[in-house]
Scaffold this motif. Structure first.
Motif, PDB file in Angstrom:
ATOM      1  N   LYS A 136       0.837  -1.198   0.000  1.00 37.74           N
ATOM      2  CA  LYS A 136       0.000   0.000   0.000  1.00 37.74           C
ATOM      3  C   LYS A 136       0.875   1.253   0.000  1.00 37.74           C
ATOM      4  CE  LYS A 136      -3.775  -2.293   2.472  1.00 37.74           C
ATOM      5  NZ  LYS A 136      -4.626  -2.304   3.688  1.00 37.74           N
ATOM      6  N   GLN A 216      -7.786   1.396 -10.281  1.00 39.21           N
ATOM      7  CA  GLN A 216      -6.425   1.019  -9.935  1.00 39.21           C
ATOM      8  C   GLN A 216      -5.470   1.571 -11.001  1.00 39.21           C
ATOM      9  OE1 GLN A 216      -9.105  -0.950 -10.787  1.00 39.21           O
ATOM     10  NE2 GLN A 216      -8.611  -3.057 -10.244  1.00 39.21           N
ATOM     11  N   ARG A 218      -1.424   1.491 -12.703  1.00 40.99           N
ATOM     12  CA  ARG A 218      -0.220   0.684 -12.855  1.00 40.99           C
ATOM     13  C   ARG A 218       0.830   1.443 -13.644  1.00 40.99           C
ATOM     14  NH1 ARG A 218      -2.368  -1.622  -9.564  1.00 40.99           N
ATOM     15  NH2 ARG A 218      -2.945  -3.813  -9.333  1.00 40.99           N
ATOM     16  N   ASP A 253      -4.602   4.413 -15.261  1.00 47.85           N
ATOM     17  CA  ASP A 253      -5.630   3.614 -14.580  1.00 47.85           C
ATOM     18  C   ASP A 253      -6.120   2.528 -15.523  1.00 47.85           C
ATOM     19  OD1 ASP A 253      -8.472   4.403 -15.748  1.00 47.85           O
ATOM     20  OD2 ASP A 253      -7.346   6.278 -15.554  1.00 47.85           O
ATOM     21  N   ASP A 280      -4.113  -7.903  -5.103  1.00 46.34           N
ATOM     22  CA  ASP A 280      -3.690  -6.898  -6.074  1.00 46.34           C
ATOM     23  C   ASP A 280      -3.464  -5.554  -5.386  1.00 46.34           C
ATOM     24  OD1 ASP A 280      -3.682  -8.539  -8.238  1.00 46.34           O
ATOM     25  OD2 ASP A 280      -5.617  -7.906  -9.042  1.00 46.34           O
ATOM     26  N   GLU A 282      -3.388  -1.537  -5.168  1.00 51.43           N
ATOM     27  CA  GLU A 282      -4.265  -0.521  -5.742  1.00 51.43           C
ATOM     28  C   GLU A 282      -3.527   0.365  -6.742  1.00 51.43           C
ATOM     29  OE1 GLU A 282      -7.636   0.241  -5.446  1.00 51.43           O
ATOM     30  OE2 GLU A 282      -7.675  -1.791  -4.628  1.00 51.43           O
ATOM     31  N   HIS A 283      -2.278   0.726  -6.422  1.00 46.53           N
ATOM     32  CA  HIS A 283      -1.551   1.656  -7.275  1.00 46.53           C
ATOM     33  C   HIS A 283      -0.070   1.307  -7.312  1.00 46.53           C
ATOM     34  CE1 HIS A 283      -5.128   4.205  -7.255  1.00 46.53           C
ATOM     35  NE2 HIS A 283      -5.145   4.096  -5.941  1.00 46.53           N
TER      36      HIS A 283
END
Length: 328
Positions: A136, A216, A218, A253, A280, A282-283
């Motif tokens: 996180k 989310q 990446r 996103d 997974d 979030e970011h």
């Protein structure tokens, strides 16, 4: 130079092995051929590298086996100059279902590699780590000083291996480098990653399917940039003992990514959403300034350009690639 690529039949390992052969090195790869996805993709990676060896002054050998096999690893590493350690049980979601397997392959296998490298005075071990070690975000982009609180067994295993790499460097003087990859994509990428999944579905007239609400984000890294970062460590010792982010320095996103793919292939398709997956992050977003400073790393593609190239490659290789992706 004699190079060992563990996990050399996989997506990243396969590209590394091919590129080292093209650069006229002698390459040995070891891979357990775990059927995490269609083995046809791994077999294709092996075939590509073998073919390159017939076209260059390099050589290529594939050995089927596990990095947890101490006797096999010791025998292989005896004549190796540098190790690119890519072997791992991949998959955040798979690690949630079977954490024991991830520990065995990722942690124990890595320690076996390190012991053999120490014994045989290998010049350097370059370890494939992951942005999953961060977990996180307290802030973005992640720099290497960000707290490490992984949210999956996969991330935890990668963090443990980083610590082993650091300890073997500090305690035994073994030159090691860990590269934290941020979601790698490109030709021959494994199935069930967001980009390959979106492209495959759109090519077949199906709506791209997003896990979760699509907010989310990446940081996606093109495979050629991963290869370049690893090549820089063949002779450069400036990063020994270090851990570095290897990303694109950009992020997107997931809904927008699905739209980019959809608009390239079939703008009439809708975006569909399904249940989010456990484990997974979030970011993700990489601060690559350390890698830029130490090894001159600079990403070559932003996500839209890279996705466009992958779609073109997919179309050119659809006959053999698509059946393997769809069946997995």
């Amino acid at each position: 130079m004699h190079i060992l690529v563990t996990g050399g039949a996989g997506f990243i390992g396969g590209h590394l092995a091919e590129s080292f052969v093209e650069a006229a090195h002698d390459v040995t790869t070891v891979d357990i051929l775990e059927p995490f996805y269609d083995l046809g993709l791994k077999e294709h990676n092996i075939d590509v590298a073998r073919q390159r060896a017939t076209e260059t002054d390099g050589s290529y050998e594939f050995i089927e086996g596990s990095t947890t096999n101490k006797e096999l690893v010791d025998e292989i590493v005896e004549d190796i100059d540098i190790i690119y350690h890519q072997a791992a049980q991949a998959g955040v979601r798979a690690s949630v279902e079977n954490p024991t397997k991830v520990t065995e392959y990722n942690v124990n296998g890595s320690q076996t590699i390190l012991e053999a490298a120490r014994k045989h005075d290998v010049t350097r071990v370059v370890n494939a780590s992951s942005s999953s070690v961060y977990g996180k975000p307290e802030y973005l982009p992640y720099d290497e000083s960000h707290p490490n609180e992984p949210v999956s067994p996969y991330g935890a295993s990668k963090l443990a291996v980083e610590h082993y790499m650091r300890v073997y460097n500090e305690v035994y003087g073994l030159p090691t480098v860990s590269l934290r990859y941020f979601t790698v994509y490109g030709p021959r990428m494994r199935p069930n990653m967001a980009i390959s999944n979106f492209v495959s579905r759109c090519m077949r007239g199906k709506s791209p399917e997003v896990y979760g609400d699509g907010t989310q984000t990446r940081d996606f890294t093109y495979i050629a940039d991963i290869v370049d970062a690893n090549h820089s460590l063949l002779t450069d010792d400036s990063a020994d003992g270090e851990t570095m982010n290897i990303g694109s320095s950009d992020n997107i996103d997931i809904t927008t990514l699905a739209e980019v793919v959809r608009d390239e292939i079939d703008p009439t398709l809708n975006i569909e959403y399904t249940e989010a997956r456990d484990g997974d992050a979030e970011h993700t977003h990489a601060d690559i300034s350390k890698a830029t400073e130490l090894i001159g790393y600079e990403p070559s593609r932003e996500i839209r350009e890279g996705v466009g190239e992958f779609i073109e490659w997919y179309e050119d290789n659809r006959e053999w690639y698509e059946p393997l992706v769809v069946s997995s």
